[in-house]
Design an enzyme around this catalytic site. Structure first.
Site, PDB file in Angstrom:
ATOM      1  N   SER A 139      40.043  47.085  34.148  1.00 42.34           N
ATOM      2  CA  SER A 139      41.118  48.074  34.055  1.00 42.34           C
ATOM      3  C   SER A 139      41.281  48.564  32.630  1.00 42.34           C
ATOM      4  O   SER A 139      41.046  47.819  31.662  1.00 42.34           O
ATOM      5  CB  SER A 139      42.434  47.464  34.536  1.00 42.34           C
ATOM      6  OG  SER A 139      43.515  48.347  34.321  1.00 42.34           O
ATOM      7  N   TYR A 152      49.297  41.564  33.449  1.00 49.65           N
ATOM      8  CA  TYR A 152      48.128  42.109  34.157  1.00 49.65           C
ATOM      9  C   TYR A 152      47.060  42.545  33.161  1.00 49.65           C
ATOM     10  O   TYR A 152      45.866  42.245  33.324  1.00 49.65           O
ATOM     11  CB  TYR A 152      48.582  43.286  35.014  1.00 49.65           C
ATOM     12  CG  TYR A 152      47.465  44.086  35.655  1.00 49.65           C
ATOM     13  CD1 TYR A 152      46.827  43.631  36.804  1.00 49.65           C
ATOM     14  CD2 TYR A 152      47.067  45.313  35.126  1.00 49.65           C
ATOM     15  CE1 TYR A 152      45.826  44.366  37.402  1.00 49.65           C
ATOM     16  CE2 TYR A 152      46.064  46.061  35.724  1.00 49.65           C
ATOM     17  CZ  TYR A 152      45.444  45.579  36.854  1.00 49.65           C
ATOM     18  OH  TYR A 152      44.441  46.325  37.438  1.00 49.65           O
TER      19      TYR A 152
END
Length: 249
Positions: A139, A152
């Site tokens: 990501s 995250y």
């Protein structure tokens, strides 16, 4: 459709990206192995993909948080796949993760520890065979820690670093390691979020990028699905820390 005789394993097969990627490979003539925690849901995806493509599709239960079952999981596959794609992910809730250590632990282990340990086992087998491709979906959140999603993001940063090291180690073995950074994707995981159009990809778009990077002999190892993310994240990474601390990102 001409069958290739090759197989791909999708980890996190019931995710929108996992499903789109599995279907892309199936329609290209690959056999498909689908793995996920909910075997009933995985079977539904397998039935649908098989119907649409005519591909041979097998289903396998996998809990990425249970590393003790990994060896048995590999042994239960019909064949060592030519390519493994890891679409496992858990966005979690940043405010909750700041107060709930167990929630933060699950986010970190789901996005980093579990996938890294399992892909490491595949790497050993691929290296011994002298061929294969490993694709990890990371990501842009891992490019720099930001207050809005740093738990995250930290997990994805670790996963990105793991893939980079694995790629460096396997560079002379015939095994490819590809890192995919989709940015925003219109999926069930982002449902309800206001997503900026130019920065937001569709699951099929991510799937096509994965197939092109892993199977079209591309020389690119780190793929931002939408090219605009590369300069954007380069700017964010370059902001001096005293200024960065004052921003709301």
């Amino acid at each position: 459709m001409t069958r290739t005789g090759k197989s791909v394993l999708l980890l996190g097969a019931t995710s929108d990206i996992g499903r789109a990627t599995a279907l892309t490979y199936a329609q290209a003539g690959w056999d498909v192995q689908l793995a996920g925690r909910n075997l009933e849901a995985v079977q539904r995806e397998a039935d649908d993909i098989g119907t649409q493509s005519g591909a041979t599709v097998s289903v396998h239960r996998l809990d990425v948080l249970d590393s003790e079952q990994f060896e048995g999981f590999l042994a239960g596959l019909p064949a060592l796949p030519d390519t493994v794609v890891c679409a496992v992910g858990e966005l979690g809730e940043q405010p909750r993760a700041e107060k709930d250590a167990e929630h933060a632990r699950i986010v970190m282990r789901t996005n980093f520890e579990g996938p890294a340990l399992l892909l490491g086992l595949f790497a050993e087998r691929f290296a011994a065979r002298g061929s294969g491709a490993i694709v990890g979906i990371s990501s842009v959140a891992g490019d720099r820690g930001r207050a809005s999603n740093y738990v995250y993001g930290a997990a994805k940063a670790g996963f990105t670093a793991f893939l980079s090291g694995l790629r460096n180690r396997l560079a002379r073995t015939g095994v490819r390691v590809v890192t995919i950074k989709p940015g925003f994707v219109r999926t069930r995981m982002t449902a309800g979020m206001k997503l900026p159009g130019p920065l937001t990809a569709e699951p099929k778009e991510v799937a096509v990028a994965i197939f092109a990077a892993a199977e079209a002999k591309s020389r690119r190892d780190v793929i931002y699905v939408r090219g605009i993310w590369w300069p954007l994240m380069a700017v964010i990474r370059s902001i001096p820390e005293p200024i960065f601390k004052k921003l709301r990102l």
